[in-house]
Design an enzyme around this catalytic site. Structure first.
Site, short mmCIF file in Angstrom:
data_model
loop_
_atom_site.label_atom_id
_atom_site.label_comp_id
_atom_site.label_asym_id
_atom_site.label_seq_id
_atom_site.Cartn_x
_atom_site.Cartn_y
_atom_site.Cartn_z
N LYS A 70 10.85 -109.35 -10.97
CA LYS A 70 12.28 -108.80 -11.46
C LYS A 70 12.34 -107.22 -11.45
CE LYS A 70 13.99 -112.96 -13.50
NZ LYS A 70 12.66 -114.01 -13.89
N ASN A 116 9.40 -113.05 -5.65
CA ASN A 116 8.50 -113.58 -6.50
C ASN A 116 7.32 -113.40 -6.01
OD1 ASN A 116 10.47 -115.14 -8.30
ND2 ASN A 116 11.45 -115.64 -6.26
N LYS A 176 19.50 -113.00 -18.43
CA LYS A 176 18.67 -113.46 -18.39
C LYS A 176 17.21 -112.40 -18.75
CE LYS A 176 18.09 -112.10 -13.28
NZ LYS A 176 18.42 -112.72 -12.58
N ARG A 199 22.25 -122.43 -12.55
CA ARG A 199 20.65 -122.15 -11.94
C ARG A 199 20.21 -123.16 -11.32
NH1 ARG A 199 18.53 -123.08 -18.03
NH2 ARG A 199 19.46 -125.30 -17.57
N ASP A 223 14.48 -113.96 -3.77
CA ASP A 223 15.38 -114.86 -3.87
C ASP A 223 17.18 -113.81 -3.44
OD1 ASP A 223 14.61 -117.26 -4.63
OD2 ASP A 223 14.42 -116.05 -7.09
N GLU A 265 16.07 -111.56 -6.57
CA GLU A 265 14.41 -111.87 -7.12
C GLU A 265 13.49 -111.24 -6.08
OE1 GLU A 265 13.31 -114.30 -9.62
OE2 GLU A 265 15.23 -114.65 -10.92
#
Length: 312
Positions: free
Chosen positions: A125, A282, A160, A232, A272, A280
């Site tokens: 993030k 990852n 978040k 989610r 994402d 994001e």
């Protein structure tokens, strides 16, 4: 070419076989004739400049409830191996951070995938914040006044945790939501970390694309659709995998970030994308490659091993 490969992961007995990308990588390594070993992060030891772990030979089978056989553990200097796959699941906490400091001592003479120093410097993030032009409006802070001002500006937001994973602790705060102050208190009291506020993207109802890049290049994608009544899309939170097509915008995003990922030594990355926005990047333990293959996409595990083998 046969390589010695150790996989640092949550214990293999605990994995969810159908969707586990680490298991897919292990199956492909075994198929190629590589020697395969297993250990959990708590087995790492640093002493006198040497990084060791009690590693176990492992054989894997794509058979639920009968998917592995472990041999006897043997304390091994990890610098004597060819490859270590850094694959334990987040959260990216101090325990995770500590493993990157230790594994950094053996890389790149032993190839660690992904590069542990870059994993440490690129939590999912935070790295994404290098590309504000690709993202929805986002703020990272612990300052409640900043969060309140952000909400006043955009109304419909998502809160978040900065170092969370798997959709845990993600809240959609609507413009008329009376729980906003309670959510702020929750984040401020549960952790000393900053947290994230992001403009809500209604396109999430149609799914959150997981796109895999290998060595900075687009390799495959799958859509993850949230369960009814849930924001989610993470599989562990009830999201369902669905087939999807790569869009021009998806490829533009990959082309924008791909060169930096490759330069950082991040061989296996999952991004994402919601609608046309990157949310994001990852790099710790990306998932999605089994679902991509199940929906008729490329064998991403094979592409990752092709990339790893170019180093030898």
């Amino acid at each position: 070419m046969s390589l010695s490969v150790a996989v640092q992961m949550d214990h293999i007995a605990s994995i969810r076989l159908a969707g586990d990308s680490t298991f897919a990588l292990m199956l492909e390594a075994q198929k190629r004739g590589h020697s395969l070993f297993h250990y959990t992060p708590d087995k790492l030891t640093l002493r006198s400049g040497r990084v060791t772990a009690a590693i176990e030979p492992v054989a894997v089978r794509d058979e639920p409830s009968n998917h592995f056989t472990l041999g006897s553990p043997e304390k091994t200097d990890l610098s004597t191996l060819d490859v270590v796959l850094l694959r334990q699941d987040p959260p990216f906490d101090m325990a995770y951070l500590s493993t990157t400091y230790m594994l950094e001592r053996i890389h790149p003479s032993t190839l660690v995938v992904n590069d542990p120093a870059e994993v440490r410097d690129a939590p999912e993030k935070l790295l994404v914040m290098d590309y504000p032009e690709l993202m929805p409006e986002t703020i990272i802070t612990r300052d409640p006044d900043e969060i309140k001002a952000f909400r006043a500006e955009f109304g419909d937001i998502v809160l978040k945790p900065l170092y969370g994973a798997g959709g845990q602790g993600v809240y959609h705060v609507k413009p008329d939501d009376d729980n906003f102050s309670a959510f702020l208190e929750l984040f401020l009291t549960q952790s000393r970390d900053p947290f994230i506020a992001q403009r809500y993207l209604p396109a999430v109802r149609a799914g959150d694309k997981r796109i895999i890049l290998v060595d900075g290049k687009f390799a495959g994608l799958v859509n993850r659709v949230p369960a009814e009544g849930d924001l989610r899309s993470n599989m562990v939170r009830g999201g369902a995998a669905a087939n999807t097509e790569v869009s021009k915008r998806d490829l533009e995003i990959c082309e924008a970030i791909g060169p930096e990922l490759k330069d950082r030594g991040l061989i296996f990355v999952g991004i994402d994308v919601i609608g046309d926005k990157l949310t994001e990047i990852n790099v710790t333990s990306p998932t999605g490659i089994r679902a991509i293959k199940r929906f008729g996409g490329p064998d991403v595990a094979a592409l990752i091993w092709d990339a790893i083998e170019t180093h030898f």
